[in-house]
Design a protein around this motif. Sequence first.
Motif, PDB file in Angstrom:
ATOM      1  N   CYS A  73     -58.687   7.708  43.628  1.00 59.15           N
ATOM      2  CA  CYS A  73     -57.629   8.294  42.812  1.00 59.15           C
ATOM      3  C   CYS A  73     -56.708   9.178  43.650  1.00 59.15           C
ATOM      4  O   CYS A  73     -57.165  10.030  44.415  1.00 59.15           O
ATOM      5  CB  CYS A  73     -58.248   9.117  41.690  1.00 59.15           C
ATOM      6  N   ILE A  74     -55.411   8.955  43.516  1.00 53.22           N
ATOM      7  CA  ILE A  74     -54.391   9.803  44.136  1.00 53.22           C
ATOM      8  C   ILE A  74     -53.770  10.666  43.038  1.00 53.22           C
ATOM      9  O   ILE A  74     -53.338  10.158  42.006  1.00 53.22           O
ATOM     10  CB  ILE A  74     -53.279   8.963  44.805  1.00 53.22           C
ATOM     11  N   SER A  75     -53.765  11.979  43.247  1.00 56.98           N
ATOM     12  CA  SER A  75     -53.180  12.897  42.270  1.00 56.98           C
ATOM     13  C   SER A  75     -51.903  13.500  42.834  1.00 56.98           C
ATOM     14  O   SER A  75     -51.704  13.527  44.046  1.00 56.98           O
ATOM     15  CB  SER A  75     -54.176  14.002  41.912  1.00 56.98           C
ATOM     16  N   ALA A  76     -51.059  13.999  41.956  1.00 60.76           N
ATOM     17  CA  ALA A  76     -49.786  14.562  42.412  1.00 60.76           C
ATOM     18  C   ALA A  76     -49.301  15.623  41.437  1.00 60.76           C
ATOM     19  O   ALA A  76     -49.538  15.535  40.229  1.00 60.76           O
ATOM     20  CB  ALA A  76     -48.739  13.477  42.565  1.00 60.76           C
ATOM     21  N   ILE A  77     -48.628  16.637  41.981  1.00 58.89           N
ATOM     22  CA  ILE A  77     -47.985  17.685  41.185  1.00 58.89           C
ATOM     23  C   ILE A  77     -46.502  17.677  41.524  1.00 58.89           C
ATOM     24  O   ILE A  77     -46.129  17.668  42.693  1.00 58.89           O
ATOM     25  CB  ILE A  77     -48.587  19.066  41.497  1.00 58.89           C
ATOM     26  N   GLU A  78     -45.666  17.664  40.504  1.00 58.70           N
ATOM     27  CA  GLU A  78     -44.217  17.639  40.705  1.00 58.70           C
ATOM     28  C   GLU A  78     -43.713  19.081  40.813  1.00 58.70           C
ATOM     29  O   GLU A  78     -43.439  19.725  39.809  1.00 58.70           O
ATOM     30  CB  GLU A  78     -43.545  16.882  39.563  1.00 58.70           C
ATOM     31  N   THR A  79     -43.613  19.566  42.037  1.00 55.74           N
ATOM     32  CA  THR A  79     -43.225  20.950  42.295  1.00 55.74           C
ATOM     33  C   THR A  79     -41.718  21.055  42.498  1.00 55.74           C
ATOM     34  O   THR A  79     -41.032  20.052  42.712  1.00 55.74           O
ATOM     35  CB  THR A  79     -43.923  21.489  43.551  1.00 55.74           C
ATOM     36  N   PRO A  80     -41.164  22.269  42.453  1.00 54.10           N
ATOM     37  CA  PRO A  80     -39.726  22.437  42.717  1.00 54.10           C
ATOM     38  C   PRO A  80     -39.328  21.993  44.121  1.00 54.10           C
ATOM     39  O   PRO A  80     -38.161  21.698  44.368  1.00 54.10           O
ATOM     40  CB  PRO A  80     -39.518  23.950  42.543  1.00 54.10           C
ATOM     41  N   LYS A  81     -40.288  21.962  45.043  1.00 58.74           N
ATOM     42  CA  LYS A  81     -40.014  21.555  46.421  1.00 58.74           C
ATOM     43  C   LYS A  81     -40.203  20.056  46.638  1.00 58.74           C
ATOM     44  O   LYS A  81     -40.015  19.557  47.743  1.00 58.74           O
ATOM     45  CB  LYS A  81     -40.940  22.312  47.381  1.00 58.74           C
ATOM     46  N   GLY A  82     -40.585  19.346  45.599  1.00 55.18           N
ATOM     47  CA  GLY A  82     -40.855  17.921  45.730  1.00 55.18           C
ATOM     48  C   GLY A  82     -42.238  17.596  45.194  1.00 55.18           C
ATOM     49  O   GLY A  82     -42.985  18.475  44.747  1.00 55.18           O
ATOM     50  N   VAL A  83     -42.598  16.327  45.255  1.00 52.99           N
ATOM     51  CA  VAL A  83     -43.886  15.887  44.733  1.00 52.99           C
ATOM     52  C   VAL A  83     -44.968  16.126  45.779  1.00 52.99           C
ATOM     53  O   VAL A  83     -44.836  15.713  46.930  1.00 52.99           O
ATOM     54  CB  VAL A  83     -43.838  14.391  44.340  1.00 52.99           C
ATOM     55  N   GLN A 112     -46.663  21.872  24.343  1.00 54.10           N
ATOM     56  CA  GLN A 112     -46.304  22.990  23.470  1.00 54.10           C
ATOM     57  C   GLN A 112     -47.439  24.009  23.405  1.00 54.10           C
ATOM     58  O   GLN A 112     -47.209  25.224  23.428  1.00 54.10           O
ATOM     59  CB  GLN A 112     -45.967  22.485  22.066  1.00 54.10           C
ATOM     60  N   ASP A 113     -48.686  23.519  23.351  1.00 49.02           N
ATOM     61  CA  ASP A 113     -49.837  24.425  23.342  1.00 49.02           C
ATOM     62  C   ASP A 113     -49.899  25.244  24.628  1.00 49.02           C
ATOM     63  O   ASP A 113     -50.231  26.440  24.606  1.00 49.02           O
ATOM     64  CB  ASP A 113     -51.129  23.637  23.168  1.00 49.02           C
ATOM     65  N   LEU A 114     -49.602  24.596  25.758  1.00 49.14           N
ATOM     66  CA  LEU A 114     -49.627  25.300  27.042  1.00 49.14           C
ATOM     67  C   LEU A 114     -48.537  26.366  27.103  1.00 49.14           C
ATOM     68  O   LEU A 114     -48.752  27.467  27.614  1.00 49.14           O
ATOM     69  CB  LEU A 114     -49.457  24.302  28.185  1.00 49.14           C
ATOM     70  N   ARG A 115     -47.371  26.046  26.583  1.00 46.09           N
ATOM     71  CA  ARG A 115     -46.276  27.024  26.570  1.00 46.09           C
ATOM     72  C   ARG A 115     -46.623  28.225  25.703  1.00 46.09           C
ATOM     73  O   ARG A 115     -46.276  29.365  26.032  1.00 46.09           O
ATOM     74  CB  ARG A 115     -44.988  26.358  26.077  1.00 46.09           C
ATOM     75  N   ASP A 116     -47.314  27.971  24.598  1.00 46.52           N
ATOM     76  CA  ASP A 116     -47.722  29.073  23.723  1.00 46.52           C
ATOM     77  C   ASP A 116     -48.817  29.914  24.371  1.00 46.52           C
ATOM     78  O   ASP A 116     -48.833  31.145  24.229  1.00 46.52           O
ATOM     79  CB  ASP A 116     -48.217  28.524  22.382  1.00 46.52           C
ATOM     80  N   GLU A 176     -45.555  29.249  35.037  1.00 54.29           N
ATOM     81  CA  GLU A 176     -44.794  28.023  35.276  1.00 54.29           C
ATOM     82  C   GLU A 176     -45.692  26.825  35.018  1.00 54.29           C
ATOM     83  O   GLU A 176     -46.836  26.776  35.479  1.00 54.29           O
ATOM     84  CB  GLU A 176     -44.272  27.997  36.702  1.00 54.29           C
ATOM     85  N   ILE A 177     -45.183  25.861  34.284  1.00 52.09           N
ATOM     86  CA  ILE A 177     -45.938  24.652  33.956  1.00 52.09           C
ATOM     87  C   ILE A 177     -45.242  23.456  34.600  1.00 52.09           C
ATOM     88  O   ILE A 177     -44.064  23.186  34.329  1.00 52.09           O
ATOM     89  CB  ILE A 177     -46.042  24.459  32.430  1.00 52.09           C
ATOM     90  N   LEU A 178     -45.959  22.763  35.454  1.00 51.44           N
ATOM     91  CA  LEU A 178     -45.412  21.630  36.186  1.00 51.44           C
ATOM     92  C   LEU A 178     -45.999  20.323  35.662  1.00 51.44           C
ATOM     93  O   LEU A 178     -47.114  20.302  35.131  1.00 51.44           O
ATOM     94  CB  LEU A 178     -45.736  21.759  37.676  1.00 51.44           C
ATOM     95  N   LYS A 179     -45.265  19.255  35.824  1.00 44.97           N
ATOM     96  CA  LYS A 179     -45.782  17.933  35.492  1.00 44.97           C
ATOM     97  C   LYS A 179     -46.708  17.459  36.612  1.00 44.97           C
ATOM     98  O   LYS A 179     -46.504  17.784  37.780  1.00 44.97           O
ATOM     99  CB  LYS A 179     -44.638  16.932  35.323  1.00 44.97           C
ATOM    100  N   ASN A 180     -47.720  16.692  36.244  1.00 45.72           N
ATOM    101  CA  ASN A 180     -48.543  16.050  37.261  1.00 45.72           C
ATOM    102  C   ASN A 180     -48.872  14.633  36.825  1.00 45.72           C
ATOM    103  O   ASN A 180     -48.586  14.235  35.685  1.00 45.72           O
ATOM    104  CB  ASN A 180     -49.822  16.862  37.542  1.00 45.72           C
ATOM    105  N   PHE A 181     -49.453  13.867  37.720  1.00 47.64           N
ATOM    106  CA  PHE A 181     -49.889  12.515  37.384  1.00 47.64           C
ATOM    107  C   PHE A 181     -50.956  12.088  38.376  1.00 47.64           C
ATOM    108  O   PHE A 181     -51.140  12.692  39.441  1.00 47.64           O
ATOM    109  CB  PHE A 181     -48.721  11.518  37.377  1.00 47.64           C
TER     110      PHE A 181
END
Length: 424
Positions: free
Chosen positions: A30-40, A132-136, A142-147
Amino acid sequence: MKDKDNSKFDVEIDVTGEADDDDDVDWLECISAIETPKGVLYFCDSAYFAQAAKSISKLEDSCIALESGNQGDQLVVDNPASCQDRRISKSIPSFISRFPHGVCLYSITGYNPLNIQQDSVENHFCNQSLLQDLRDAFPDSEILKNFSYFPRKPNHFERGFTIMVPIGHPTNQEATVYRLAMKYKQAAYFVCEIEETGEHRQKLVLLLGEKPEVVEESLVVLERLSYHPAYLHRDNNSVFHRFEDAMDILSKCAHFPETQELFHIAKHSVLRTESSTNSAMAERHPVIAIEGISEAGITKQSKQLSESLGAQRIQSPPTCIQHLRQTFDKQNDLVRAAFYSVGNYIVSAQMQEMAQKSPVIVDRYWNSTVAFTIVSEVGTGASNLPPKNHFVYEWPSDLPKPDTVVFIGSKREMRKKEQSKGSM
């Protein structure tokens, strides 16, 4: 689990998007990734990286590459030996520089672990609710997308989120993550602590038994030189190539009154020919589609052109469903893209009828829909885009093409690009 041998790294990437859907996967891969402001930021288990290293015959300047086929899909990392002392890539300290004592990353998804591929709509709605739950729960974080995905099994693709919390935060944030993981019936969640020095510790918290089980992991941070893995398989993204596929996604949102109205309009408007070719557009006036970036003034240009040619003008989405945009724009990427795709088919039906009487100018069409969808899913940066001749750019066989597509740019944007090049 499959036997771990070097041959498993001889993987070809299929740009047709028709990869094997076999559910048998090796979770080590498995390869994981976080989409950060500096890139993936990509990373994998060091054991997997070590296996990959054994399969590579060329080693230069303490840099190793795991090649996954002939499309240039590469994974590289600085100094692979550094994984022994748990030192991560030198690009990470700049990413956490605003955290003087380091940062703790909590990664979680709303995807159903037992139904990852079978119901993409359910997974997207769960992630939308989870966000939405995480934002609450984490209003100041800061909440980032990952995959995550598997290079050998690109149909196994999962989206989620990563919460960034400073190390030493006074409250127990992991307890909140655990509660949300249980709410969304997750099998696990991840915790990664990155100190200001770049040292890191990661653990996988398994939730399958009566009590949580903690598994320590050793990670290697990677730089991926190919396009976004959401486009390694047709089922992983939100670009539609058939009317039926978009309608099928929307059918799972039938509890929305707006969906029922959209279905009624679409089923009475869309003209589908048996041949699914441009033959339905024969013996009529020309159709010209105007495309371009938002700053180019597409609407103004299309109006001026229609007046000059004495043509009728139509825009996508068409007027008959414009009032539904507010509802679908609030939905997740998949449902929103399905709405705009169906809008294109309604436009195609109307423009075919209009073209029997006069030329037709179309204010945005399929190209704009696809461009917006891709950018929404992979972010900016040419390196994230699927390559030329990729399946995602194939024009839908059941959607009539315009005679001409005119792309309009913006002088302001061109000047910005030139200025950015000059400052480099």
